[in-house]
Write an enzyme that holds these catalytic residues in place. Structure first.
Site, PDB file in Angstrom:
ATOM      1  N   LYS A  67       0.779  -1.259   0.000  1.00  0.00           N
ATOM      2  CA  LYS A  67       0.000   0.000   0.000  1.00  0.00           C
ATOM      3  C   LYS A  67       0.802   1.295   0.000  1.00  0.00           C
ATOM      4  CE  LYS A  67      -0.669   0.803   4.904  1.00  0.00           C
ATOM      5  NZ  LYS A  67      -0.145   2.182   4.908  1.00  0.00           N
ATOM      6  N   SER A 107      -9.398   2.267  -2.001  1.00  0.00           N
ATOM      7  CA  SER A 107      -8.815   3.508  -1.479  1.00  0.00           C
ATOM      8  C   SER A 107      -9.372   4.712  -2.220  1.00  0.00           C
ATOM      9  CB  SER A 107      -7.306   3.446  -1.698  1.00  0.00           C
ATOM     10  OG  SER A 107      -6.725   4.725  -1.550  1.00  0.00           O
ATOM     11  N   TYR A 131       0.244   1.650  -7.361  1.00  0.00           N
ATOM     12  CA  TYR A 131      -0.604   1.254  -6.226  1.00  0.00           C
ATOM     13  C   TYR A 131      -2.072   1.571  -6.535  1.00  0.00           C
ATOM     14  CZ  TYR A 131      -3.193   2.116  -1.945  1.00  0.00           C
ATOM     15  OH  TYR A 131      -4.178   2.154  -1.000  1.00  0.00           O
ATOM     16  N   LYS A 135      -5.619  -0.860  -7.245  1.00  0.00           N
ATOM     17  CA  LYS A 135      -6.936  -0.748  -6.598  1.00  0.00           C
ATOM     18  C   LYS A 135      -8.038  -0.620  -7.651  1.00  0.00           C
ATOM     19  CE  LYS A 135      -5.658  -0.974  -2.308  1.00  0.00           C
ATOM     20  NZ  LYS A 135      -5.939  -2.190  -1.539  1.00  0.00           N
ATOM     21  N   ARG A 274       4.964  17.791  -2.327  1.00  0.00           N
ATOM     22  CA  ARG A 274       5.387  16.437  -2.705  1.00  0.00           C
ATOM     23  C   ARG A 274       4.728  16.100  -4.040  1.00  0.00           C
ATOM     24  NH1 ARG A 274       3.951  11.662   1.518  1.00  0.00           N
ATOM     25  NH2 ARG A 274       1.823  12.303   0.975  1.00  0.00           N
TER      26      ARG A 274
HETATM   27  N1  UFG Z   1       2.391  15.294   4.561  1.00  0.00           N
HETATM   28  C1  UFG Z   1       3.369  16.188   4.970  1.00  0.00           C
HETATM   29  N2  UFG Z   1       4.535  15.682   5.477  1.00  0.00           N
HETATM   30  C2  UFG Z   1       4.776  14.340   5.600  1.00  0.00           C
HETATM   31  C3  UFG Z   1       3.771  13.440   5.173  1.00  0.00           C
HETATM   32  C4  UFG Z   1       2.592  13.955   4.664  1.00  0.00           C
HETATM   33  O1  UFG Z   1       3.208  17.402   4.877  1.00  0.00           O
HETATM   34  O2  UFG Z   1       5.875  13.950   6.048  1.00  0.00           O
HETATM   35  C5  UFG Z   1       1.113  15.825   4.044  1.00  0.00           C
HETATM   36  C6  UFG Z   1       0.805  15.440   2.613  1.00  0.00           C
HETATM   37  O3  UFG Z   1       1.376  16.370   1.726  1.00  0.00           O
HETATM   38  C7  UFG Z   1      -0.726  15.433   2.617  1.00  0.00           C
HETATM   39  C8  UFG Z   1      -1.093  14.989   4.028  1.00  0.00           C
HETATM   40  O4  UFG Z   1       0.065  15.247   4.808  1.00  0.00           O
HETATM   41  O5  UFG Z   1      -1.213  16.744   2.427  1.00  0.00           O
HETATM   42  C9  UFG Z   1      -1.442  13.516   4.138  1.00  0.00           C
HETATM   43  O6  UFG Z   1      -0.393  12.742   3.566  1.00  0.00           O
HETATM   44  P1  UFG Z   1      -0.312  11.157   3.751  1.00  0.00           P
HETATM   45  O7  UFG Z   1       0.953  10.692   3.090  1.00  0.00           O
HETATM   46  O8  UFG Z   1      -0.523  10.791   5.180  1.00  0.00           O
HETATM   47  O9  UFG Z   1      -1.598  10.629   2.977  1.00  0.00           O
HETATM   48  P2  UFG Z   1      -2.008  10.814   1.442  1.00  0.00           P
HETATM   49  O10 UFG Z   1      -3.305  11.561   1.447  1.00  0.00           O
HETATM   50  O11 UFG Z   1      -0.933  11.341   0.600  1.00  0.00           O
HETATM   51  O12 UFG Z   1      -2.198   9.295   1.011  1.00  0.00           O
HETATM   52  C10 UFG Z   1      -3.152   8.485   1.648  1.00  0.00           C
HETATM   53  C11 UFG Z   1      -2.699   7.035   1.647  1.00  0.00           C
HETATM   54  C12 UFG Z   1      -2.685   6.474   0.248  1.00  0.00           C
HETATM   55  C13 UFG Z   1      -3.968   6.752  -0.439  1.00  0.00           C
HETATM   56  C14 UFG Z   1      -4.300   8.221  -0.379  1.00  0.00           C
HETATM   57  C15 UFG Z   1      -5.596   8.559  -1.028  1.00  0.00           C
HETATM   58  O13 UFG Z   1      -1.410   6.905   2.196  1.00  0.00           O
HETATM   59  O14 UFG Z   1      -2.501   5.088   0.315  1.00  0.00           O
HETATM   60  O15 UFG Z   1      -4.348   8.631   0.978  1.00  0.00           O
HETATM   61  O16 UFG Z   1      -6.640   8.074  -0.332  1.00  0.00           O
HETATM   62  F1  UFG Z   1      -3.858   6.373  -1.712  1.00  0.00           F
END
Ligand code: UFG
Length: 320
Positions: A67, A107, A131, A135, A274
């Site tokens: 994931k 997801s 990934y 899904k 990112r």
């Molecule tokens: N973020 C930061 N710093 C970090 C990590 C994350 O600023 O070190 C920010 C990201 O930019 C984003 C938010 O925090 O705005 C959430 O990021 P996550 O990585 O926790 O989650 P994502 O929304 O990017 O991804 C998650 C799941 C994926 C899924 C996605 C869509 O990890 O598996 O949601 O549902 F695909």
């Protein structure tokens, strides 16, 4: 645990690639109930055949998948093999055993860049990484399976951003290496394991400029599975549900809620966006409320408190 508490008998099949069998002892400690465990891989057709022949299975909840978005770009073949082939082997074994009830973990990533917010289940779908592609493909496979045999009962659950941990502080997420996701990263900054949080972008078109997501407590997610299981056990059909709170929170809002819950300061710096991230993503959970009679009950403060309890009491002493 949700299901054990509701009286279901559970069989757990896990290759323990990213988990530890010790979690079963903890589940037994919390619930005083036993979980039958097979240390097997869903890619192993013979093992699945044996499991279905040794047990009378009513339904399958299919969580088995790799994931991590970034990792999926580096090792796509493993992602396609594990997630897609694994699902094919599992569905074939189910078909052979005449078990046609399945709940599948999808997801919110399948919405790609959403056309508007909140996101409804009938929005256009797309994938931006292997990934997400797996899904989407699995959702399609399940659709085709249902068309081929309407005796199936399938519930596809699109998770938004799961965080939090079990209230006991005994069960939670323990990612290997440096976490990619926000909450585990924040919890490790709080314990001093990591020096500071890097916030990816403060120039998004959101109220405070940081990314907005629909964080959902894992225990609410668990009760969503229980609700979906009831549905697949009671009627045939294929349905897709958003599992989210319907509320978006920014990175800074989560960070401040976590500081309050833990009593620790979280140092952070802003860094560039990112790649692949979107500005905002949150669910319209109305369909799940209407058809599954399910809704979330835990807010961001509770998510942070439970994540912190897990991180400060148990995580690191063992992984789960
Ligand atoms: N973020 C930061 N710093 C970090 C990590 C994350 O600023 O070190 C920010 C990201 O930019 C984003 C938010 O925090 O705005 C959430 O990021 P996550 O990585 O926790 O989650 P994502 O929304 O990017 O991804 C998650 C799941 C994926 C899924 C996605 C869509 O990890 O598996 O949601 O549902 F695909």
């Amino acid at each position: 645990m949700e299901l054990l508490n509701e009286g279901y008998e559970i069989i757990c099949v896990d290759n323990c690639y990213n988990s530890s069998p010790d979690v079963l002892n903890r589940i037994e400690k919390i619930t005083s109930k036993k979980v039958k465990f097979y240390h097997d891989d869903i890619l192993d057709a013979a093992a699945l055949k044996r499991i279905f022949s040794e047990n009378k299975v009513d339904a399958v909840i299919h969580f088995a998948g790799l994931k991590a978005v970034g990792e999926s770009v580096s090792i796509p073949l493993q992602y396609y093999h594990n997630n897609i082939s694994g699902t094919l082997v599992l569905c074939q074994a189910m078909k052979d055993a005449n078990v046609k009830n399945i709940v599948f973990s999808s997801s919110a990533t399948v919405y790609g860049l959403p056309k508007s917010l909140p996101i409804q289940e009938n929005f256009p779908l797309s994938a931006t990484n292997p990934y997400g592609q797996t899904k989407l493909m699995i959702e399609q496979i399940l659709q085709d399976l249902y068309v081929s045999d309407p005796g199936w009962s399938i519930s596809i659950l699109r998770y938004f951003n799961p965080v939090g941990a079990h209230k006991s502080g005994l069960i939670g997420e323990a990612p290997k290496g440096i976490p990619n996701n926000l909450m585990p990263y924040v919890t490790q900054v709080a314990t001093g394991k990591l020096p500071q949080l890097k916030i990816f972008g403060n120039d998004y078109p959101t109220p405070d400029g940081t990314g907005v997501r629909d964080y959902i407590h894992v225990s609410d997610l668990a009760s969503g599975h229980s609700a979906a299981l009831k549905r697949v056990l009671s009627q045939t059909g294929i349905d897709v549900y958003n599992l989210g709170t319907g509320k978006g929170n920014s990175v800074l809002e989560l960070l401040h809620a976590f500081e309050k819950a833990s009593g620790r300061k979280i140092p952070y710096e802003f860094v560039p966006r990112r790649s692949g991230d979107i500005a905002s993503c949150y669910a319209d959970p109305t369909k799940a409320k209407k058809e599954l009679h399910w809704e979330t009950t835990r807010d961001l403060n509770e998510m942070c408190e439970d994540s912190w309890r897990w991180q400060s009491q148990s995580s690191g002493k063992t992984s789960d």
